[in-house]
Design a protein around this motif. Structure first.
Motif, PDB file in Angstrom:
ATOM      1  N   PRO A   1     -43.645 -32.690 -25.700  1.00 52.94           N
ATOM      2  CA  PRO A   1     -43.967 -31.539 -26.552  1.00 52.94           C
ATOM      3  C   PRO A   1     -44.436 -30.350 -25.719  1.00 52.94           C
ATOM      4  N   VAL A   2     -43.878 -29.194 -26.034  1.00 51.50           N
ATOM      5  CA  VAL A   2     -44.308 -27.949 -25.398  1.00 51.50           C
ATOM      6  C   VAL A   2     -44.846 -26.960 -26.433  1.00 51.50           C
ATOM      7  N   THR A   3     -44.570 -27.251 -27.702  1.00 50.04           N
ATOM      8  CA  THR A   3     -45.088 -26.436 -28.796  1.00 50.04           C
ATOM      9  C   THR A   3     -45.414 -27.352 -29.967  1.00 50.04           C
ATOM     10  N   ALA A   4     -46.539 -27.109 -30.604  1.00 49.05           N
ATOM     11  CA  ALA A   4     -46.897 -27.747 -31.874  1.00 49.05           C
ATOM     12  C   ALA A   4     -47.866 -26.781 -32.545  1.00 49.05           C
ATOM     13  N   ALA A   5     -47.313 -25.666 -33.022  1.00 48.91           N
ATOM     14  CA  ALA A   5     -48.124 -24.556 -33.524  1.00 48.91           C
ATOM     15  C   ALA A   5     -47.991 -24.401 -35.035  1.00 48.91           C
ATOM     16  N   SER A   6     -49.055 -23.876 -35.632  1.00 49.84           N
ATOM     17  CA  SER A   6     -49.145 -23.697 -37.076  1.00 49.84           C
ATOM     18  C   SER A   6     -49.467 -22.243 -37.394  1.00 49.84           C
ATOM     19  N   LEU A   7     -48.684 -21.642 -38.274  1.00 48.47           N
ATOM     20  CA  LEU A   7     -48.936 -20.255 -38.674  1.00 48.47           C
ATOM     21  C   LEU A   7     -50.311 -20.115 -39.318  1.00 48.47           C
ATOM     22  N   LYS A   8     -50.690 -21.068 -40.146  1.00 49.04           N
ATOM     23  CA  LYS A   8     -52.003 -21.024 -40.806  1.00 49.04           C
ATOM     24  C   LYS A   8     -53.126 -20.985 -39.777  1.00 49.04           C
ATOM     25  N   GLU A   9     -53.020 -21.807 -38.739  1.00 47.93           N
ATOM     26  CA  GLU A   9     -54.041 -21.819 -37.700  1.00 47.93           C
ATOM     27  C   GLU A   9     -54.059 -20.515 -36.919  1.00 47.93           C
ATOM     28  N   VAL A  10     -52.872 -20.020 -36.570  1.00 44.24           N
ATOM     29  CA  VAL A  10     -52.785 -18.765 -35.809  1.00 44.24           C
ATOM     30  C   VAL A  10     -53.383 -17.610 -36.602  1.00 44.24           C
ATOM     31  N   LEU A  11     -53.048 -17.506 -37.880  1.00 45.28           N
ATOM     32  CA  LEU A  11     -53.582 -16.420 -38.701  1.00 45.28           C
ATOM     33  C   LEU A  11     -55.094 -16.555 -38.871  1.00 45.28           C
ATOM     34  N   GLY A  12     -55.574 -17.779 -39.022  1.00 43.98           N
ATOM     35  CA  GLY A  12     -57.017 -17.994 -39.137  1.00 43.98           C
ATOM     36  C   GLY A  12     -57.749 -17.549 -37.882  1.00 43.98           C
ATOM     37  N   LEU A  13     -57.188 -17.879 -36.729  1.00 46.39           N
ATOM     38  CA  LEU A  13     -57.806 -17.450 -35.472  1.00 46.39           C
ATOM     39  C   LEU A  13     -57.716 -15.939 -35.297  1.00 46.39           C
ATOM     40  N   ARG A  14     -56.574 -15.382 -35.642  1.00 52.32           N
ATOM     41  CA  ARG A  14     -56.409 -13.927 -35.528  1.00 52.32           C
ATOM     42  C   ARG A  14     -57.433 -13.191 -36.380  1.00 52.32           C
ATOM     43  N   ASP A  15     -57.683 -13.709 -37.582  1.00 58.62           N
ATOM     44  CA  ASP A  15     -58.564 -13.024 -38.530  1.00 58.62           C
ATOM     45  C   ASP A  15     -60.044 -13.339 -38.332  1.00 58.62           C
ATOM     46  N   HIS A  16     -60.366 -14.491 -37.728  1.00 54.41           N
ATOM     47  CA  HIS A  16     -61.764 -14.920 -37.695  1.00 54.41           C
ATOM     48  C   HIS A  16     -62.298 -15.298 -36.323  1.00 54.41           C
ATOM     49  N   ALA A  17     -61.473 -15.154 -35.296  1.00 53.31           N
ATOM     50  CA  ALA A  17     -61.927 -15.492 -33.946  1.00 53.31           C
ATOM     51  C   ALA A  17     -61.607 -14.320 -33.019  1.00 53.31           C
ATOM     52  N   ASP A  18     -61.814 -14.542 -31.742  1.00 47.92           N
ATOM     53  CA  ASP A  18     -61.528 -13.477 -30.788  1.00 47.92           C
ATOM     54  C   ASP A  18     -60.215 -13.765 -30.054  1.00 47.92           C
ATOM     55  N   LEU A  19     -59.790 -12.808 -29.267  1.00 47.82           N
ATOM     56  CA  LEU A  19     -58.536 -12.917 -28.540  1.00 47.82           C
ATOM     57  C   LEU A  19     -58.556 -14.077 -27.541  1.00 47.82           C
ATOM     58  N   VAL A  20     -59.703 -14.345 -26.952  1.00 48.65           N
ATOM     59  CA  VAL A  20     -59.822 -15.450 -26.001  1.00 48.65           C
ATOM     60  C   VAL A  20     -59.523 -16.775 -26.696  1.00 48.65           C
ATOM     61  N   THR A  21     -60.041 -16.960 -27.888  1.00 48.69           N
ATOM     62  CA  THR A  21     -59.822 -18.192 -28.648  1.00 48.69           C
ATOM     63  C   THR A  21     -58.356 -18.322 -29.051  1.00 48.69           C
ATOM     64  N   LEU A  22     -57.751 -17.227 -29.508  1.00 50.02           N
ATOM     65  CA  LEU A  22     -56.339 -17.247 -29.871  1.00 50.02           C
ATOM     66  C   LEU A  22     -55.472 -17.553 -28.656  1.00 50.02           C
ATOM     67  N   SER A  23     -55.789 -16.967 -27.526  1.00 53.82           N
ATOM     68  CA  SER A  23     -55.035 -17.231 -26.294  1.00 53.82           C
ATOM     69  C   SER A  23     -55.163 -18.692 -25.871  1.00 53.82           C
ATOM     70  N   ALA A  24     -56.350 -19.259 -26.019  1.00 60.73           N
ATOM     71  CA  ALA A  24     -56.557 -20.673 -25.685  1.00 60.73           C
ATOM     72  C   ALA A  24     -55.713 -21.560 -26.598  1.00 60.73           C
ATOM     73  N   TYR A  25     -55.630 -21.219 -27.871  1.00 66.31           N
ATOM     74  CA  TYR A  25     -54.792 -21.958 -28.817  1.00 66.31           C
ATOM     75  C   TYR A  25     -53.333 -21.929 -28.356  1.00 66.31           C
ATOM     76  N   GLU A  26     -52.852 -20.734 -28.013  1.00 64.64           N
ATOM     77  CA  GLU A  26     -51.452 -20.593 -27.609  1.00 64.64           C
ATOM     78  C   GLU A  26     -51.165 -21.315 -26.294  1.00 64.64           C
TER      79      GLU A  26
END
Length: 116
Positions: free
Chosen positions: A39-64
């Motif tokens: 696996p090289v990707t296992a991403a969720s739009l719901k998670e990404v949007l939640g991080l974008r709206d409620h976390a910082d860029l560092v956290t979103l980058s770590a997720y990605e």
């Protein structure tokens, strides 16, 4: 109606699995690479949007870095593409779970580079 599909890129040797909403947008995506189907990707739009709206860029980058980047854009027209097929929800969920567990147990997709 939610649709689950798989697509294969022979050139990149990647199998992609998508959970699509009614409008053809990816809600979740798993990419498996190479003969070992790592696996090289296992991403969720719901998670990404939640991080974008409620976390910082560092956290979103770590997720990605850990889970990869979800496909951008609508996947309408997939029905006319070669190598794309509908799969069952159960198959998608199994692949999703396996991909997430593997990526959670490593430093993300880049950790697999030495194992290819």
């Amino acid at each position: 109606m939610t649709t689950w599909i798989q697509a294969h890129s022979a050139q990149d040797d990647i199998w992609s699995y998508f959970e699509l909403d009614d409008d053809g947008w990816a809600q979740r995506q798993v990419d498996l690479e190479g003969a070992a189907r790592l696996p090289v990707t296992a991403a969720s739009l719901k998670e990404v949007l939640g991080l974008r709206d409620h976390a910082d860029l560092v956290t979103l980058s770590a997720y990605e870095r850990r889970y990869g980047v979800l496909a951008e854009g609508c996947l309408n027209g997939w029905q006319e593409s070669d190598g794309v097929a509908v799969i069952t929800r159960d198959k998608f969920e199994r692949i999703w779970l396996e991909g997430r567990l593997r990526l959670e147990s490593t430093d993300g997709p880049k950790a697999h580079e030495g194992t290819r």
